[in-house]
Design an enzyme around this catalytic site. Sequence first.
Site, mmCIF file in Angstrom:
data_model
loop_
_atom_site.group_PDB
_atom_site.id
_atom_site.type_symbol
_atom_site.label_atom_id
_atom_site.label_comp_id
_atom_site.label_asym_id
_atom_site.label_seq_id
_atom_site.Cartn_x
_atom_site.Cartn_y
_atom_site.Cartn_z
ATOM 1 N N HIS A 215 -6.698 10.011 4.263
ATOM 2 C CA HIS A 215 -7.193 11.382 4.135
ATOM 3 C C HIS A 215 -8.695 11.388 3.928
ATOM 4 O O HIS A 215 -9.250 10.515 3.268
ATOM 5 C CB HIS A 215 -6.498 12.136 3.000
ATOM 6 C CG HIS A 215 -6.455 11.389 1.705
ATOM 7 N ND1 HIS A 215 -5.551 10.373 1.471
ATOM 8 C CD2 HIS A 215 -7.205 11.480 0.589
ATOM 9 C CE1 HIS A 215 -5.739 9.882 0.257
ATOM 10 N NE2 HIS A 215 -6.749 10.521 -0.298
ATOM 11 N N VAL B 280 -3.032 8.279 -2.925
ATOM 12 C CA VAL B 280 -1.996 8.661 -1.955
ATOM 13 C C VAL B 280 -2.227 7.818 -0.705
ATOM 14 O O VAL B 280 -3.309 7.870 -0.099
ATOM 15 C CB VAL B 280 -2.051 10.169 -1.614
ATOM 16 C CG1 VAL B 280 -0.990 10.503 -0.579
ATOM 17 C CG2 VAL B 280 -1.884 11.023 -2.873
HETATM 18 P P1 5GP Z 1 -7.150 9.842 -3.294
HETATM 19 O O1 5GP Z 1 -7.330 9.611 -4.776
HETATM 20 O O2 5GP Z 1 -5.942 9.116 -2.746
HETATM 21 O O3 5GP Z 1 -8.398 9.609 -2.489
HETATM 22 O O4 5GP Z 1 -6.899 11.389 -3.127
HETATM 23 C C1 5GP Z 1 -5.638 11.977 -3.226
HETATM 24 C C2 5GP Z 1 -5.870 13.438 -3.446
HETATM 25 O O5 5GP Z 1 -4.674 14.112 -3.192
HETATM 26 C C3 5GP Z 1 -6.306 13.789 -4.865
HETATM 27 O O6 5GP Z 1 -7.552 14.440 -4.837
HETATM 28 C C4 5GP Z 1 -5.184 14.666 -5.370
HETATM 29 O O7 5GP Z 1 -5.626 15.707 -6.199
HETATM 30 C C5 5GP Z 1 -4.554 15.177 -4.086
HETATM 31 N N1 5GP Z 1 -3.135 15.474 -4.188
HETATM 32 C C6 5GP Z 1 -2.178 14.671 -4.741
HETATM 33 N N2 5GP Z 1 -0.969 15.240 -4.640
HETATM 34 C C7 5GP Z 1 -1.176 16.435 -4.012
HETATM 35 C C8 5GP Z 1 -0.284 17.486 -3.620
HETATM 36 O O8 5GP Z 1 0.926 17.461 -3.826
HETATM 37 N N3 5GP Z 1 -0.843 18.562 -2.990
HETATM 38 C C9 5GP Z 1 -2.194 18.634 -2.733
HETATM 39 N N4 5GP Z 1 -2.625 19.724 -2.103
HETATM 40 N N5 5GP Z 1 -3.047 17.661 -3.085
HETATM 41 C C10 5GP Z 1 -2.536 16.569 -3.719
#
Ligand code: 5GP
Length: 113
Positions: free
Chosen positions: A99, A95
């Site tokens: 974060h 995403v």
């Molecule tokens: P990344 O892989 O980008 O570091 O982390 C993205 C995180 O966002 C993942 O752990 C995934 O589970 C979480 N995530 C993705 N879509 C959503 C959503 O719609 N709601 C929530 N609460 N978490 C999300």
Amino acid sequence: MSETIFSKIIKREIPADIIYEDDLCLSFKDINPQAPFHALVIPKKPIEKVSAAVQEDKHLLGHLLLKAGEIAADQGYEDNFRLVINNGEGAGQTVFHLHVHILAGRPLGWPPG
Ligand code: 5GP
């Protein structure tokens, strides 16, 4: 920066289990938890990733880390938690709205995957 699922969560266009909010950031539970406690802290300002942040974001980036520590403590994990920031696709970022992951509640091995 194009709109992401996280900007929709900020605008309450899609639901999330929000556990903290202030004028600069929002924290909510991860939808696919990788530990008994797994939350995300995101800036309200849409910054794509750490490497897209600029000098003027210095205070905001510090704020995210301080709040992540406070949120972990509020959840009962004052001393044992891990903060993770994936930067870029090759590092596992899915995403593209900066974060901080807060992971706690189980032994956390090293090195991470
Ligand atoms: P990344 O892989 O980008 O570091 O982390 C993205 C995180 O966002 C993942 O752990 C995934 O589970 C979480 N995530 C993705 N879509 C959503 C959503 O719609 N709601 C929530 N609460 N978490 C999300």
